[in-house]
Structure formats: C-alpha cells, structure tokens
Motif scaffolding. Structure first.
Motif, PDB file in Angstrom:
ATOM      1  N   LEU A   1       0.833  -1.207   0.000  1.00 16.90           N
ATOM      2  CA  LEU A   1       0.000   0.000   0.000  1.00 16.90           C
ATOM      3  C   LEU A   1       0.867   1.256   0.000  1.00 16.90           C
ATOM      4  N   LEU A   2       1.974   1.221   0.740  1.00 14.37           N
ATOM      5  CA  LEU A   2       2.872   2.372   0.767  1.00 14.37           C
ATOM      6  C   LEU A   2       3.479   2.615  -0.607  1.00 14.37           C
ATOM      7  N   ALA A   3       3.928   1.547  -1.267  1.00 11.33           N
ATOM      8  CA  ALA A   3       4.488   1.690  -2.615  1.00 11.33           C
ATOM      9  C   ALA A   3       3.433   2.170  -3.603  1.00 11.33           C
ATOM     10  N   LEU A   4       2.188   1.777  -3.371  1.00 13.59           N
ATOM     11  CA  LEU A   4       1.088   2.163  -4.269  1.00 13.59           C
ATOM     12  C   LEU A   4       0.680   3.621  -4.091  1.00 13.59           C
ATOM     13  N   LEU A   5       0.548   4.055  -2.834  1.00 20.19           N
ATOM     14  CA  LEU A   5      -0.096   5.335  -2.542  1.00 20.19           C
ATOM     15  C   LEU A   5       0.866   6.502  -2.370  1.00 20.19           C
ATOM     16  N   VAL A   6       2.127   6.203  -2.031  1.00 20.79           N
ATOM     17  CA  VAL A   6       3.079   7.293  -1.771  1.00 20.79           C
ATOM     18  C   VAL A   6       4.240   7.184  -2.764  1.00 20.79           C
ATOM     19  N   PRO A   7       4.280   8.058  -3.752  1.00 21.57           N
ATOM     20  CA  PRO A   7       5.375   7.986  -4.745  1.00 21.57           C
ATOM     21  C   PRO A   7       6.684   8.485  -4.148  1.00 21.57           C
ATOM     22  N   GLY A   8       7.779   8.056  -4.762  1.00 24.97           N
ATOM     23  CA  GLY A   8       9.077   8.562  -4.347  1.00 24.97           C
ATOM     24  C   GLY A   8      10.011   7.481  -3.835  1.00 24.97           C
ATOM     25  N   PHE A   9      11.297   7.810  -3.878  1.00 22.56           N
ATOM     26  CA  PHE A   9      12.329   6.847  -3.505  1.00 22.56           C
ATOM     27  C   PHE A   9      12.281   6.518  -2.010  1.00 22.56           C
ATOM     28  N   THR A  10      12.042   7.511  -1.166  1.00 24.95           N
ATOM     29  CA  THR A  10      12.008   7.278   0.279  1.00 24.95           C
ATOM     30  C   THR A  10      10.890   6.326   0.656  1.00 24.95           C
ATOM     31  N   ALA A  11       9.715   6.551   0.081  1.00 23.48           N
ATOM     32  CA  ALA A  11       8.578   5.672   0.372  1.00 23.48           C
ATOM     33  C   ALA A  11       8.847   4.258  -0.107  1.00 23.48           C
ATOM     34  N   LEU A  12       9.487   4.121  -1.268  1.00 25.67           N
ATOM     35  CA  LEU A  12       9.796   2.791  -1.784  1.00 25.67           C
ATOM     36  C   LEU A  12      10.802   2.081  -0.876  1.00 25.67           C
ATOM     37  N   THR A  13      11.767   2.818  -0.360  1.00 24.58           N
ATOM     38  CA  THR A  13      12.747   2.241   0.563  1.00 24.58           C
ATOM     39  C   THR A  13      12.068   1.738   1.824  1.00 24.58           C
ATOM     40  N   LEU A  14      11.198   2.556   2.399  1.00 24.12           N
ATOM     41  CA  LEU A  14      10.480   2.149   3.610  1.00 24.12           C
ATOM     42  C   LEU A  14       9.575   0.962   3.321  1.00 24.12           C
ATOM     43  N   ALA A  15       8.941   0.967   2.142  1.00 28.47           N
ATOM     44  CA  ALA A  15       8.062  -0.145   1.771  1.00 28.47           C
ATOM     45  C   ALA A  15       8.852  -1.449   1.693  1.00 28.47           C
ATOM     46  N   LEU A  16      10.026  -1.397   1.088  1.00 24.59           N
ATOM     47  CA  LEU A  16      10.817  -2.618   0.969  1.00 24.59           C
ATOM     48  C   LEU A  16      11.323  -3.079   2.337  1.00 24.59           C
ATOM     49  N   LEU A  17      11.661  -2.142   3.213  1.00 28.17           N
ATOM     50  CA  LEU A  17      12.071  -2.516   4.571  1.00 28.17           C
ATOM     51  C   LEU A  17      10.934  -3.249   5.290  1.00 28.17           C
ATOM     52  N   LEU A  18       9.726  -2.705   5.224  1.00 29.60           N
ATOM     53  CA  LEU A  18       8.576  -3.360   5.840  1.00 29.60           C
ATOM     54  C   LEU A  18       8.339  -4.735   5.231  1.00 29.60           C
ATOM     55  N   PHE A  19       8.476  -4.811   3.910  1.00 24.18           N
ATOM     56  CA  PHE A  19       8.238  -6.085   3.231  1.00 24.18           C
ATOM     57  C   PHE A  19       9.209  -7.149   3.728  1.00 24.18           C
ATOM     58  N   PHE A  20      10.481  -6.810   3.814  1.00 27.71           N
ATOM     59  CA  PHE A  20      11.458  -7.830   4.178  1.00 27.71           C
ATOM     60  C   PHE A  20      11.457  -8.155   5.668  1.00 27.71           C
ATOM     61  N   ILE A  21      11.009  -7.257   6.502  1.00 21.34           N
ATOM     62  CA  ILE A  21      10.792  -7.638   7.903  1.00 21.34           C
ATOM     63  C   ILE A  21       9.742  -8.747   7.965  1.00 21.34           C
ATOM     64  N   GLY A  22       8.622  -8.510   7.283  1.00 16.35           N
ATOM     65  CA  GLY A  22       7.566  -9.523   7.254  1.00 16.35           C
ATOM     66  C   GLY A  22       7.994 -10.784   6.541  1.00 16.35           C
ATOM     67  N   PHE A  23       8.680 -10.624   5.406  1.00 12.99           N
ATOM     68  CA  PHE A  23       9.108 -11.787   4.626  1.00 12.99           C
ATOM     69  C   PHE A  23      10.060 -12.677   5.423  1.00 12.99           C
ATOM     70  N   ASN A  24      11.063 -12.087   6.052  1.00  9.25           N
ATOM     71  CA  ASN A  24      12.038 -12.875   6.802  1.00  9.25           C
ATOM     72  C   ASN A  24      11.397 -13.602   7.977  1.00  9.25           C
ATOM     73  N   PHE A  25      10.478 -12.939   8.655  1.00  5.85           N
ATOM     74  CA  PHE A  25       9.781 -13.592   9.772  1.00  5.85           C
ATOM     75  C   PHE A  25       8.966 -14.783   9.273  1.00  5.85           C
ATOM     76  N   LEU A  26       8.238 -14.583   8.199  1.00  5.22           N
ATOM     77  CA  LEU A  26       7.381 -15.646   7.668  1.00  5.22           C
ATOM     78  C   LEU A  26       8.199 -16.781   7.066  1.00  5.22           C
ATOM     79  N   GLU A  27       9.287 -16.440   6.395  1.00  4.99           N
ATOM     80  CA  GLU A  27      10.134 -17.471   5.787  1.00  4.99           C
ATOM     81  C   GLU A  27      10.718 -18.399   6.850  1.00  4.99           C
ATOM     82  N   ALA A  28      11.005 -17.836   8.031  1.00  8.44           N
ATOM     83  CA  ALA A  28      11.518 -18.653   9.129  1.00  8.44           C
ATOM     84  C   ALA A  28      10.400 -19.390   9.863  1.00  8.44           C
ATOM     85  N   SER A  29       9.237 -18.779   9.953  1.00  6.38           N
ATOM     86  CA  SER A  29       8.148 -19.339  10.763  1.00  6.38           C
ATOM     87  C   SER A  29       7.370 -20.438  10.047  1.00  6.38           C
TER      88      SER A  29
END
Length: 454
Positions: A291-319
């Motif tokens: 949603l962040l990547a969709l609704l908020v344009p710009g490099f900073t928003a994309l960076t934060l979006a990817l950080l959130l994604f990989f926090i969730g991804f790494n937790f789920l990949e291990a769990s």
C-alpha cells in the motif's frame, strides 16, 4: 553447533554450502534481469516475469519425485544429477541471445530439484535429537544466500553482464558438485522415511489437512509476492535515479535492517507464546508495504516499503516451515514438507507470471494494488489458523507382526503422560510419536513396547 558430533558438523556445513550456492545462483537474477535482459530478443515485462519464475515450475513438479528417487538410487547420485542439470541450464542461459532461451535455461535450472534429497541426507547423517539444529543451519544458509544475491547480483551484472551472472551460477554448481563428491559424508544409515520424504500414501491426507493447506497457501502467496515484486523493483529504482551498479547500496542496508528488526519479533513470539499474533503482524507488514508503494510515490517511500516487506518476509520465511513441522501428523512430516516445498516453488512461478502480466498490461501501480489484495486475502485465511501445543517428535523401532498388534500398542502408548499422537508404520517397523517433552517419559514408552513384545 553445540553438541553436534564431528560427522553432524561436517554434514551441516557441506549441505548448507550446497544448498546456499544453488539458491544464490537462482536468487541473483532477481535484482538484475529486468534491467540487463532488455538487450535480449523478445524482451517484455511478461517474459521478464516468466524468466524469473520459470525455475519454480519445474522445481514444484520434480521436488517430490526426485526425493523418492534419492531413496532408491542414493542421495549423492540424485544431488550430483540435479546439480549437473542446474549447471547445464546456467550455461544455456549464459549463451542465450533471446529471452526465450534464457527462460528455457531457467526451466533446466529448476529441473535440478534436489532440496528433498539434501534434507533427507541431512536426516540420514544426524541423530534425531540433533536434527533440528542441522535443519536450522541449512535454513539459515538460504536466508544468507538471498542477502548475498541482492548485493552480488547487481555488481556482477555491471562487471560481466547478464551472461556473466549465469556463468558464475554454472561455476557455483560445479563447486557444489565437488563438495558433494569430495566433502559430503556418505550416508551410513537412513532416517525413518516418513519423517524425511513425501510418501505417496500420505499425500492425499496432507492435501485434506486444513491447517497444513493454510500454510501451503501462505508460502505460495509469500513467494508469489516476492517474485512479482522483483519484476518491477529494479526498473523503479532506476527510474528514481539509482543507477544499476549502485542497486546493492539500496538492497544491503534494507536487508540488514530487516534482519535486525525481525529478530526481536521472533524472540518475543517464542518466549511469550504469541506466534500467531506475530504471524498475522508479519502478513500485515507485507500488505502495508504494498500500500505504501502504491499510494506514496518517491524513492524514500519505496525504501520504507521494501524494509517493511522484508521484515515480514524474513519472519514468515523462518516461521512457516517450523509451523508445518509442528502441525504435521506424527510420521507424516516428510509428506507435509514435500507439499510445502512444492507450493513454495509454484508460488515463485505464479509470481513471475502475475508480475509480468500486470506490469506489461497495467503498469507498476496495478501490480502493487494486486499484491496488497493478495496479502489481504492471506491475512483473512491465516486469521483462522489454529496452532497446536509445542511438541517433540520421536521415532522408536518396533517389531510388529499384525495390524491388530500395532493398534493395541498404539492404544497403550496413547495413555502415557505427554503423548499427543501415535502413528504405527508396519512397513518401516517404526512407531512415530508427538509428545510434550516436559511430561513424556521415554523409559516408560520403551517399557510398554518391550512388554507388548514389539
């Protein structure tokens, strides 16, 4: 590595090296193909997705059959054959001048589906009480290979082009073959098959198990989202002014940050027995990222979006694999994990197709919107997941002559303190138990088996 003997340490390191080198070769394409593949004949966003995800289709189809084959002709033979296919596919892709031949090379890479054989050999070479540690080492190596691939892929592609990435992958495959041939210990015994490999007679039951199906769907959607995102991400970074050779400077801090922030989630979830709550939180992080990547344009928003994604991804990949192992019925973990692994790779294939189709016909925003919806569907499904109490798995040798004797022994074992589930397998002369380690008395169980003449 504490309490592992010398054989188990050697097996853990060698198998982790084989697994991670292979996955490193597969992952390195993710951050570079959408950029460097543009010089290939037939290039389009759809074919970007197909090339990225193609290996997942053959992995999903062949994962279980090659596991069965390894039990018949030997783990080492299947691993060497699979790595040979992986190397051949890498060479085909390296020599390709069209996106179609690259995709064919990726299909060949995926045909070397040796994950089942690797995990089965890990079980063969380890004692039952030490097996989870060895599996954890192998699992951690996969996460490390992904992080390395995000950094190494862009650097290697800038220096040697897309073909250089595939040539390097072929070299990795050859190195892994040397590890298998020269360093990997030969199996001196076999772990109980039902706990390590998918059995044909168990697959139907696993496909009807509601909780396991929820987890299988989860890993399919997780890898769908990951693969689809990388159809768009490299080009977006370039659009924001980050030249391809510097993409590693973006990926490295994001991945390191995600690992640092994920670890407290894992610790709290385990210590406070809040696995489900944090599991749902991790899925919510994936949705928030899209949603962040969709609704908020710009490099900073994309960076934060990817950080959130990989926090969730790494937790789920291990769990997710830990939950599959925990929920799987006694004596059927191999079948449960086989279907889980196939779902994981099929998700990668679907992610490539989905991402390529959406980007080609509707653009990047449509992709992020679709992935947010997919994440929301997963969140709703996962909200009904019920986790059983934590349990230890044991397998005990028995000597049974009839179904009646097996049923009687199972009934007696069920009455013991701490026993949650009993499965008797006449063909293997094995009794599989799920027990509460705090309450279960191993000596009492062995006494029951002895008294029953089994």
């Amino acid at each position: 590595m504490h309490q592992l003997n010398s054989l188990e340490k050697r097996a853990a390191m060698a198998l982790a090296l084989v697994f991670s080198s292979r996955m490193l070769g597969l992952f390195m394409l993710l951050p570079v193909f959408a950029l460097y593949g543009s010089e290939l004949d037939g290039f389009s966003p759809l074919w970007v997705g197909l090339a990225i995800g193609a290996y997942g289709l053959t992995q999903a189809i062949l994962q279980i059959p090659l596991g069965w084959l390894s039990d018949r002709i030997g783990r080492h033979k299947v691993m060497l054959g699979g790595l040979t296919l992986f190397a051949v596919g890498s060479v085909v892709a390296a020599l390709a001048d069209s996106v179609y031949m690259v995709t064919f090379g990726r299909i060949l890479q995926g045909a070397g589906a040796i994950a089942g054989a690797i995990l089965a050999l890990a079980a063969d070479l380890t004692r039952e009480e030490q097996r989870p540690k060895v599996m954890a080492i192998i699992g951690a190596s996969i996460g490390l290979s992904f992080a390395v691939a995000m950094v190494l892929g862009p650097l290697l592609a800038k220096w040697a082009g897309l073909s250089g990435v595939f040539w390097f992958t072929a070299v990795l495959a050859c190195g892994a073959m040397l590890v298998v041939a020269l360093l990997l210990p030969k199996s001196v015994n076999k772990a109980p098959m039902a706990e390590t490999l998918a059995l044909p007679q168990s697959l139907g039951a696993m496909l009807k198990h509601r909780q396991l199906l929820q987890l299988d769907l989860g890993v399919l959607l997780l890898h769908l989202m990951l693969t689809a995102m990388f159809v768009a991400l490299p080009a977006l970074l370039q659009n924001y002014g980050l030249v391809s050779v510097k993409h590693w400077q973006f990926y490295l801090p994001v991945l390191l940050g995600s690992f640092v922030l994920m670890i407290p989630m894992m610790i709290i979830a385990m210590r406070k027995a809040q696995e489900k709550g944090f599991f749902l939180l991790a899925i919510a992080l994936l949705i928030s990222a899209m949603l962040l990547a969709l609704l908020v344009p710009g490099f900073t928003a994309l960076t934060l979006a990817l950080l959130l994604f990989f926090i969730g991804f790494n937790f789920l990949e291990a769990s997710l694999p830990a939950l599959v192992s925990r929920i799987a019925p006694a004596g059927q973990r191999g079948s449960a994990m086989g279907i889980y692994s196939s779902s994981q790779f099929f998700g990668a294939f679907l992610g490539g197709v989905t991402g390529g189709t959406l980007v080609q016909h509707f653009g990047y925003q449509a992709l992020f919107a679709a992935l947010a919806v997919i994440g929301l569907i997963w969140l709703l499904v996962a909200s009904t997941l019920q986790l059983p109490p934590r349990a230890q798995r044991l397998s005990l040798a028995v000597s049974l002559t009839s179904e009646q004797q097996a049923s009687a022994l199972a009934a007696q074992l069920t009455t013991l303190n701490g026993v949650q589930e009993v499965t008797m397998v006449l063909a293997e002369q094995r009794c599989y138990l799920k027990v509460s380690s705090a309450q279960f008395d191993h000596t009492a169980a062995q006494a029951v088996i002895t008294a029953a003449g089994a």
